[in-house]
Each structure stands twice: as C-alpha cells, then as structure tokens.
Motif scaffolding. Structure first.
Motif, PDB file in Angstrom:
ATOM      1  N   LEU A 118       0.831  -1.208   0.000  1.00 44.01           N
ATOM      2  CA  LEU A 118       0.000   0.000   0.000  1.00 44.01           C
ATOM      3  C   LEU A 118       0.863   1.254   0.000  1.00 44.01           C
ATOM      4  O   LEU A 118       0.548   2.231  -0.696  1.00 44.01           O
ATOM      5  CB  LEU A 118      -0.955  -0.003   1.195  1.00 44.01           C
ATOM      6  CG  LEU A 118      -2.080  -1.034   1.129  1.00 44.01           C
ATOM      7  CD1 LEU A 118      -2.814  -1.115   2.469  1.00 44.01           C
ATOM      8  CD2 LEU A 118      -3.047  -0.741  -0.008  1.00 44.01           C
ATOM      9  N   SER A 121       2.175   1.620  -3.503  1.00 42.61           N
ATOM     10  CA  SER A 121       1.124   2.157  -4.377  1.00 42.61           C
ATOM     11  C   SER A 121       0.908   3.642  -4.103  1.00 42.61           C
ATOM     12  O   SER A 121       0.672   4.420  -5.032  1.00 42.61           O
ATOM     13  CB  SER A 121      -0.189   1.399  -4.168  1.00 42.61           C
ATOM     14  OG  SER A 121      -0.085   0.095  -4.648  1.00 42.61           O
ATOM     15  N   ALA A 152      -1.414  -4.559  -4.731  1.00 36.86           N
ATOM     16  CA  ALA A 152      -1.859  -4.270  -3.362  1.00 36.86           C
ATOM     17  C   ALA A 152      -3.201  -4.946  -3.085  1.00 36.86           C
ATOM     18  O   ALA A 152      -3.410  -5.511  -1.995  1.00 36.86           O
ATOM     19  CB  ALA A 152      -1.956  -2.767  -3.138  1.00 36.86           C
TER      20      ALA A 152
END
Length: 191
Positions: A118, A121, A152
C-alpha cells in the motif's frame, strides 16, 4: 536514493542473522551440518521468501523513483514509511520461521507485506498525481499505476484468506501470480 538502498541492504542482511545463530546453536547441541539444514528448513525457507520479497519491492521502488524529478516532504515521509516496513519485515519473518504456521503468523507476515505494498502504491499514485514531482520526460504510466494497485489488492485478498481461512496460510500468496492476468487487460482497456 542512496539512503533507501542502504536501509534495504541492512534489512536484507538482518534476515540472515537468525540463520547464523542457528548454526552456532546447532554446533553446541552436537548436530551435524546436514541436520542443521534439515531441522531448520522453515527458517531457511522464510529467509529465502523474505529475501525475494524485499528485493522485489526494492526493484519496483527503483523503477518508481526513475519517474521522480523532485522530492517534497510528503513523498519523503511516505518513502520513510516504506522503509520502516522494509526494516520491520525481518521480525515477522523470524516469527514465521520459528513458530508453526497459523492464521495469526501468516496473517502477520502477509499483513506486513500488504501495508508495504500500500505504501508503494501510495508512492506511485503521489508521483503520478503531482506534476511537480514527476519527470515530464518519464511519467508514471497508467499501466504501472494499475499494476501497483492490483498487486496491493491481491495482497489484501491474500491477507484476508490467510488470516481468516484455516489451513490457507502462505498458499494465499499464490494469488499474486494473477497480477499480470488482471493488470494487463485493465491497462489496455483504460489506455
């Protein structure tokens, strides 16, 4: 980038230290070299798994930062969060190598990687959405952004399966093989 590279190198080095301790302890216990390997397969496997995970994230991180022309405070803070997770990863690695696989142990490990994914990303998204950060001659492609988000998402699904479904454990990570299967058609459709 040099600081990031140094921190990643240290994290990878930390992964092997428990294996070094195993050799010393095994020698004291009178085990043979073959017994060290055969009796500590889980620790060796988790070392290799986490080595691959960290190196893969580092390679993608390098590709992401090829798109950066300038830094700002938020980008640096998010990158430090990414680095924190890289440095933390040897801890759940040691847990999965030392304890029997359970929903907790696999959830802890995959959950750590999920948060790392995450962060990655977030880095991709931040660079793509801020023209002042992004190199106009080498912008983040839509395909790179989609691939990052899909990865993710698949880590998220793997986490849910590993943490909630008995006996799934690390098999949930096989979902990541779907990344190109999902990403490529989405990138083509939205291009």
């Amino acid at each position: 980038m040099l600081f990031t590279d140094a921190v990643v190198a240290i994290a990878v080095t930390l992964l092997v230290l428990p294996l070094v301790e195993v050799v010393t302890e095994s020698k004291t216990e009178g085990l043979t070299a073959v017994e060290v390997i055969t009796e500590h397969r889980p620790q060796i496997f988790t070392f290799l798994l986490s080595f691959v995970v960290i190196v893969r994230f580092w390679l993608v991180h390098h590709r992401v930062f090829e798109h950066v022309r300038r830094y700002n405070t938020r980008l640096i803070q998010l990158n430090l969060g990414w680095l924190l997770l890289i440095v933390i990863l040897p801890f759940p690695t040691e847990i999965i190598g030392s304890f029997e696989t359970s929903r907790f142990t696999s959830g802890l490990y995959i959950g750590t990687i999920l948060v790392l994914s995450l962060c990655q990303s977030g880095l991709v998204l931040m660079i793509r959405r801020h023209p002042d950060l992004e190199d106009p001659d080498n912008p983040v492609t839509r395909g790179e952004l989609i691939n990052s988000i899909v990865t993710a998402g698949l880590f998220g699904l793997a986490f849910v399966l590993a943490a909630l479904v008995p006996n799934v454990g690390f098999y949930a990570l096989f979902l990541l093989f779907l990344t190109p299967v999902i990403s490529r058609p989405l990138a083509k459709r939205t291009a």
